[in-house]
Design an enzyme around this catalytic site. Structure first.
Site, PDB file in Angstrom:
ATOM      1  N   ASN A   9      -2.216 -11.044  -1.213  1.00  0.00           N
ATOM      2  CA  ASN A   9      -2.454  -9.603  -1.156  1.00  0.00           C
ATOM      3  C   ASN A   9      -1.268  -8.936  -1.856  1.00  0.00           C
ATOM      4  OD1 ASN A   9      -2.790  -6.931  -0.514  1.00  0.00           O
ATOM      5  ND2 ASN A   9      -2.576  -7.187   1.706  1.00  0.00           N
ATOM      6  N   LYS A  11      -0.827  -5.924  -2.571  1.00  0.00           N
ATOM      7  CA  LYS A  11      -0.570  -4.552  -2.104  1.00  0.00           C
ATOM      8  C   LYS A  11      -0.349  -3.629  -3.303  1.00  0.00           C
ATOM      9  CE  LYS A  11       0.931  -6.454   2.262  1.00  0.00           C
ATOM     10  NZ  LYS A  11       1.748  -6.362   3.469  1.00  0.00           N
ATOM     11  N   HIS A  97      -6.958  -4.149   6.899  1.00  0.00           N
ATOM     12  CA  HIS A  97      -5.520  -4.454   6.905  1.00  0.00           C
ATOM     13  C   HIS A  97      -4.798  -3.415   7.752  1.00  0.00           C
ATOM     14  CE1 HIS A  97      -1.431  -5.225   5.666  1.00  0.00           C
ATOM     15  NE2 HIS A  97      -1.848  -6.394   5.209  1.00  0.00           N
ATOM     16  N   GLU A  99      -2.157  -1.916   7.353  1.00  0.00           N
ATOM     17  CA  GLU A  99      -1.617  -0.776   6.600  1.00  0.00           C
ATOM     18  C   GLU A  99      -2.696   0.278   6.358  1.00  0.00           C
ATOM     19  OE1 GLU A  99       0.071  -3.185   3.496  1.00  0.00           O
ATOM     20  OE2 GLU A  99       1.526  -3.951   4.933  1.00  0.00           O
ATOM     21  N   GLU A 169      -3.139 -11.235  11.483  1.00  0.00           N
ATOM     22  CA  GLU A 169      -1.848 -10.760  10.988  1.00  0.00           C
ATOM     23  C   GLU A 169      -1.162  -9.913  12.062  1.00  0.00           C
ATOM     24  OE1 GLU A 169      -1.766 -10.674   6.353  1.00  0.00           O
ATOM     25  OE2 GLU A 169      -2.448  -8.744   7.082  1.00  0.00           O
ATOM     26  N   GLY A 175       5.890  -8.340   6.437  1.00  0.00           N
ATOM     27  CA  GLY A 175       6.965  -7.813   5.606  1.00  0.00           C
ATOM     28  C   GLY A 175       8.317  -7.741   6.301  1.00  0.00           C
ATOM     29  N   SER A 214       4.763 -12.699   6.847  1.00  0.00           N
ATOM     30  CA  SER A 214       5.992 -13.402   6.447  1.00  0.00           C
ATOM     31  C   SER A 214       5.781 -14.892   6.207  1.00  0.00           C
ATOM     32  CB  SER A 214       7.105 -13.157   7.477  1.00  0.00           C
ATOM     33  OG  SER A 214       7.430 -11.777   7.543  1.00  0.00           O
TER      34      SER A 214
END
Ligand code: 13P
Length: 256
Positions: A9, A11, A97, A99, A169, A175, A214
């Site tokens: 991904n 992003k 996701h 985000e 996730e 991250g 991560s």
């Protein structure tokens, strides 16, 4: 037998030059690697270029996207449709996701609608689920994942998960470099699979569940050694050809 899937991904990262370099690097690194599906999800702006480059290289890398909207065509400024994604060869579409759930206020129900829309158009939903740090500390991880999954199962039936991908996730691991331990991730993956198995053992047995958060070349092997971790959804490390390829190779090795 579930076939492992390692997906990058990207992003909001990329440029024409970066797309060309990364695809070239990945193709070189992944030549001869068998037994794992590898997919990349560049920003939608670069799907055209990625499709052309993958085609030219006769690459085995699958193309994906990071989002889809809920309309097929018409007066929906800024939206992207499944048919447009298909037009550029994208097959694996990330939805839900964290985000997007956070920055675009996407609810479980909204994400479930995207899931149905992708299936309707013959695309593979890569459904992201996972808990926040506070939910994790409160011991709510499995309940949160179950609720996010049930938004799909309760509206479309458990069979809707056939051919789809689930990406677990944990938000606190994205991250941050603070990855879940392989044992903890396995425990949650097993619980997710058991939740699905309560509705259909067959679906549960076949559905690919990726871990994301991560994932690096250094920890990938430990995840893939776990029986219920079928691959990875990779952010930062997917932007570096040899790191992402190393993760894909680790999956190929562990699962075959
Ligand atoms: P990182 O690998 O950078 O933690 O990102 C994970 C992720 O969000 C993939 O969708």
């Amino acid at each position: 037998m579930r076939r492992p899937l390692v997906m990058g991904n990207w992003k909001l990262n990329g440029s024409k030059a970066m797309v060309a370099d990364l695809i070239k690097g990945l193709d070189a690194e992944l030549a001869g690697v068998e037994g794992v599906d590898v997919a990349i999800a560049p920003p939608v702006m670069y799907l055209d270029l990625a499709e052309q480059l993958l085609g030219k290289a006769e690459s085995k890398i699958l193309l994906g996207s990071q989002n889809v909207d809920l309309n097929a065509s018409g007066a929906f400024t800024g939206d992207i449709s499944p048919e447009m994604l298909k037009d550029f060869g994208a097959t694996h579409i990330i939805i839900g996701h964290s985000e997007r759930r956070e920055y675009h206020a996407e609810s479980d129900e909204f994400v479930a609608k995207k899931f149905a829309f992708l299936k309707e158009h013959g695309l593979v939903p890569v459904l992201c689920i996972g808990e926040s740090e506070a939910q994790n500390e409160a011991g709510e991880t499995v309940a949160v994942c179950a609720r996010q999954l049930d938004a799909v199962i309760d509206t479309q039936g458990v069979e809707a998960l056939n051919g789809a991908v689930i990406a677990y996730e944990p938000i606190w691991a994205i991250g941050t470099g603070k990855a879940a331990t392989a044992d903890d991730a396995q425990r949650i993956h097993a619980a997710i699979r058991a939740h699905i198995a309560a509705k259909s053992e067959e679906v549960a047995k076949n559905v690919v569940i990726q871990y994301g958060g991560s994932v690096k070349p250094e920890n990938a092997e430990a995840y893939f050694a776990q029986p219920d971790i079928d691959g990875a959804l990779v952010g930062g490390a997917a932007l570096v050809a040899d790191s992402f390829a190393a993760i894909a190779k680790a999956a190929a090795k562990a699962k075959n």
